[in-house]
Design a protein around this motif. Structure first.
Motif, PDB file in Angstrom:
ATOM      1  N   SER A  95      52.305 106.388 128.940  1.00  0.00           N
ATOM      2  CA  SER A  95      52.380 105.258 129.867  1.00  0.00           C
ATOM      3  C   SER A  95      50.973 104.778 130.209  1.00  0.00           C
ATOM      4  O   SER A  95      49.982 105.480 129.994  1.00  0.00           O
ATOM      5  N   SER A  96      50.895 103.564 130.749  1.00  0.00           N
ATOM      6  CA  SER A  96      49.595 102.973 131.051  1.00  0.00           C
ATOM      7  C   SER A  96      49.663 102.122 132.310  1.00  0.00           C
ATOM      8  O   SER A  96      50.741 101.746 132.777  1.00  0.00           O
ATOM      9  N   VAL A  97      48.495 101.814 132.846  1.00  0.00           N
ATOM     10  CA  VAL A  97      48.347 100.924 133.993  1.00  0.00           C
ATOM     11  C   VAL A  97      47.318  99.867 133.606  1.00  0.00           C
ATOM     12  O   VAL A  97      46.130 100.183 133.429  1.00  0.00           O
ATOM     13  N   PHE A  98      47.773  98.610 133.435  1.00  0.00           N
ATOM     14  CA  PHE A  98      46.902  97.516 133.001  1.00  0.00           C
ATOM     15  C   PHE A  98      46.155  97.865 131.717  1.00  0.00           C
ATOM     16  O   PHE A  98      44.962  97.573 131.555  1.00  0.00           O
ATOM     17  N   GLY A  99      46.852  98.523 130.796  1.00  0.00           N
ATOM     18  CA  GLY A  99      46.270  98.844 129.510  1.00  0.00           C
ATOM     19  C   GLY A  99      45.451 100.118 129.471  1.00  0.00           C
ATOM     20  O   GLY A  99      44.966 100.516 128.410  1.00  0.00           O
ATOM     21  N   VAL A 100      45.275 100.761 130.620  1.00  0.00           N
ATOM     22  CA  VAL A 100      44.503 102.006 130.703  1.00  0.00           C
ATOM     23  C   VAL A 100      45.475 103.169 130.820  1.00  0.00           C
ATOM     24  O   VAL A 100      46.465 103.082 131.548  1.00  0.00           O
ATOM     25  N   GLY A 101      45.205 104.258 130.115  1.00  0.00           N
ATOM     26  CA  GLY A 101      46.091 105.410 130.153  1.00  0.00           C
ATOM     27  C   GLY A 101      46.330 105.898 131.566  1.00  0.00           C
ATOM     28  O   GLY A 101      45.399 106.003 132.366  1.00  0.00           O
ATOM     29  N   SER A 102      47.583 106.191 131.884  1.00  0.00           N
ATOM     30  CA  SER A 102      47.901 106.611 133.253  1.00  0.00           C
ATOM     31  C   SER A 102      47.269 107.959 133.580  1.00  0.00           C
ATOM     32  O   SER A 102      46.988 108.239 134.751  1.00  0.00           O
ATOM     33  N   VAL A 103      47.012 108.801 132.579  1.00  0.00           N
ATOM     34  CA  VAL A 103      46.341 110.075 132.846  1.00  0.00           C
ATOM     35  C   VAL A 103      44.933 109.825 133.367  1.00  0.00           C
ATOM     36  O   VAL A 103      44.464 110.475 134.299  1.00  0.00           O
ATOM     37  N   PHE A 104      44.245 108.842 132.771  1.00  0.00           N
ATOM     38  CA  PHE A 104      42.907 108.469 133.245  1.00  0.00           C
ATOM     39  C   PHE A 104      42.972 107.957 134.673  1.00  0.00           C
ATOM     40  O   PHE A 104      42.165 108.343 135.531  1.00  0.00           O
ATOM     41  N   VAL A 105      43.925 107.088 134.947  1.00  0.00           N
ATOM     42  CA  VAL A 105      44.067 106.515 136.283  1.00  0.00           C
ATOM     43  C   VAL A 105      44.330 107.611 137.317  1.00  0.00           C
ATOM     44  O   VAL A 105      43.725 107.630 138.398  1.00  0.00           O
ATOM     45  N   ILE A 106      45.206 108.553 136.976  1.00  0.00           N
ATOM     46  CA  ILE A 106      45.536 109.627 137.917  1.00  0.00           C
ATOM     47  C   ILE A 106      44.344 110.558 138.113  1.00  0.00           C
ATOM     48  O   ILE A 106      43.984 110.901 139.244  1.00  0.00           O
ATOM     49  N   GLY A 107      43.703 110.975 137.004  1.00  0.00           N
ATOM     50  CA  GLY A 107      42.585 111.903 137.092  1.00  0.00           C
ATOM     51  C   GLY A 107      41.421 111.342 137.886  1.00  0.00           C
ATOM     52  O   GLY A 107      40.935 111.967 138.841  1.00  0.00           O
TER      53      GLY A 107
END
Length: 518
Positions: free
Chosen positions: A468-480
């Motif tokens: 999954s992603s948020v605005f094209g960015v991986g959701s793992v990155f967003v969460i971390g």
């Protein structure tokens, strides 16, 4: 309150804090064996193996044992840093306290936050795994698929999970003596069952039942340079590092340990040796009997790779003994769930004692001599976090677990660098000081920093984790990254409430270590 010198020139904080007087904790509650058991238990070796053997084999194939050794190296180097810092500052705040002394209050606060948030994530994950294996084991014992299927009922799953969290919190709340007694039994069970699995797997390898999957052992399995690509190696290394996380729990219990200067450091090294030995033996045995392929019982089969022991229990150990493997996984998750409260509660206690968090978290239970409020708060936070994540999205929960590696590398690397910097004036004193206070910690910090950066880059890709992603960015990155930024926000708020700590007036390299008396 009293204050004690903890500077490297004297190194006498250990004498004054030994015996638990440090912050009102119960002193001399744990010996060398008990401390090592806590370190092993927090890592949860059987749970780690069943959840990562398959994924690691999928990344690096038959070189899985080599990657286990490669992941062991930076952790061993960091363990030396913990040992040296603990000798002069046996403080239950560990990474937080030591990093403040080396780099100042803000870096130290963020290091403490990294440990706390990583632990909350792990606690929620362990509770979920323990719940799933509880119902899976119940289904095996009753020979009922409907009982095992209760885990798929979200309401039943959440309620069971909350009960397990409450039980683990209650045991941790009652002190190290209660914790130690439970852990001897659970860790002993894990290691015995693993030994039985290894013996039976090696003895059956090459037999007619496994003629199509068995692989002869080769020393090349221990050669990390045989991994097919650097990308595969780093992916496997990231998984391997996660498998060792938690050994430092025995350091956070240093103020409650007999011989707080030396015992926790020795216990950490013992725990690391037990872990790497268990991982190598199990990994080699599993590959010998079923190989690392992605078909049938092969370790990398995507249908079974996230829970290898569930697939191998019956074929390797038979229907009766196979149940013991299910019991061992449940015991592993439950034991780790209980001991993982130790580092988070004691880190919060130390941060509060040094005015980096509200003063109420510095309260120690008068009877059990534990950080009662901090322990209960950690339990409540874990329960809320898991419930919300489960109800919102399974994908979010999975990605949060993937983000854990970022937190682990973050605070371990900072602690390793803190050791080299804190002792920089002593590195020319002897070869030993240069090696164990400077070279080894620095190398460990560099290796973990490299993994941190590589993980950060990989997380940007939406394909990482659940996809999954948020605005094209991986959701793992967003969460971390988001969780680290939450720490920055809380730190800014605490800066307004406790300006003395953030001005360096409470704890810095020159000020004495704060000791809270009864």
């Amino acid at each position: 309150m009293t204050q004690l010198d903890a500077g490297p020139s004297t190194g006498r904080a250990a004498d004054s804090t030994a015996g638990g007087g440090g912050k009102g904790l119960g002193g001399n509650s744990v010996g060398l064996l008990g401390s090592a058991v806590i370190g092993v238990s927090t890592v949860a070796p059987v749970y780690c193996l069943t959840s990562t053997l398959g994924s690691t084999a999928g990344e690096v194939g038959l070189q899985m044992p080599a990657v286990f050794l490669a992941g062991f190296l930076p952790m061993l180097l960091v363990a030396f840093a913990y040992r040296e810092l603990n000798k002069v500052m046996p403080d239950c705040g560990t990474s937080f306290t030591w990093t403040v002394k080396a780099f100042g209050p803000r870096v130290g606060w963020m290091c403490g936050w990294g440990l706390v948030i990583a632990t909350i994530i792990v606690l929620s994950n362990l509770a979920g795994v323990a719940t799933s294996y509880f119902w899976l084991l119940a289904g095996e014992i009753t020979n009922s698929t409907s009982v095992a299927a209760l885990d798929d009922n979200k309401a039943v799953h959440i309620v069971t999970c909350l009960v397990l969290i409450a039980a683990a919190t209650a045991i941790s709340y009652r002190g190290m003596t209660a914790t130690k007694g439970v852990q001897y039994a659970l860790v002993g069970l894990q290691l015995v069952v693993l030994a039985v699995f290894v013996v039976m797997a090696v003895s059956k390898a090459g037999s007619a039942d496994f003629a199509g999957t068995s692989v002869d052992f080769s020393w090349s399995w221990l050669n990390p340079f045989s991994v097919q690509s650097f990308g595969a190696f780093t992916a496997g290394l990231s998984l391997s590092i996660f498998m060792y996380w938690g050994w430092d729990a025995c350091l956070t219990a240093n103020e409650e340990t007999v011989g707080s200067e030396k015992t926790p450091g020795r216990a950490a090294l013992i725990a690391m040796v037990v872990l790497v030995g268990s991982y190598l033996a199990t990994g080699i045995a599993a590959q010998m009997i079923v190989g690392s392929g992605d078909k049938g019982l092969g370790l990398a089969n995507p249908e079974t790779s996230d829970n290898v022991f569930a697939a191998l229990a019956g074929p390797v150990m038979g229907p009766t003994l196979g149940i013991l493997l299910f019991v061992a996984v449940l015991a592993s998750a439950a034991a780790s769930l209980q001991t993982t409260f130790i580092p988070v509660a004691r880190t919060v206690l130390a941060m509060s004692a040094y005015e980096a968090l509200p003063a109420s978290y510095a309260r120690v239970h008068p009877k059990f001599r534990t950080p009662g409020r901090a322990t209960v708060t950690a339990g409540v936070a874990t329960a809320v976090f898991y419930t919300v994540m489960t109800l919102v999205s399974e994908h979010v929960l999975v990605d949060t677990i993937y983000a854990l590696g970022l937190m682990i590398c973050f605070y371990y690397a900072l602690t390793a660098f803190a050791c080299a910097w804190y002792f920089k004036a002593e590195l020319r004193s002897s070869v030993r000081d240069f090696t164990f206070k400077g070279l080894f910690p620095l190398l460990g910090g560099v290796l973990l920093s490299a993994v941190f950066v590589k993980t950060l880059v990989d997380m940007w890709n939406p394909a990482y984790g659940s996809g999954s992603s948020v605005f094209g960015v991986g959701s793992v990155f967003v969460i971390g990254v988001g969780l680290l930024l939450v720490g920055v926000v809380i730190m800014l708020v605490m800066g307004r409430r406790s300006p003395a700590f953030f001005r360096g007036e409470v704890l810095n390299r020159r000020t004495p270590v704060l000791v809270v008396e009864d």
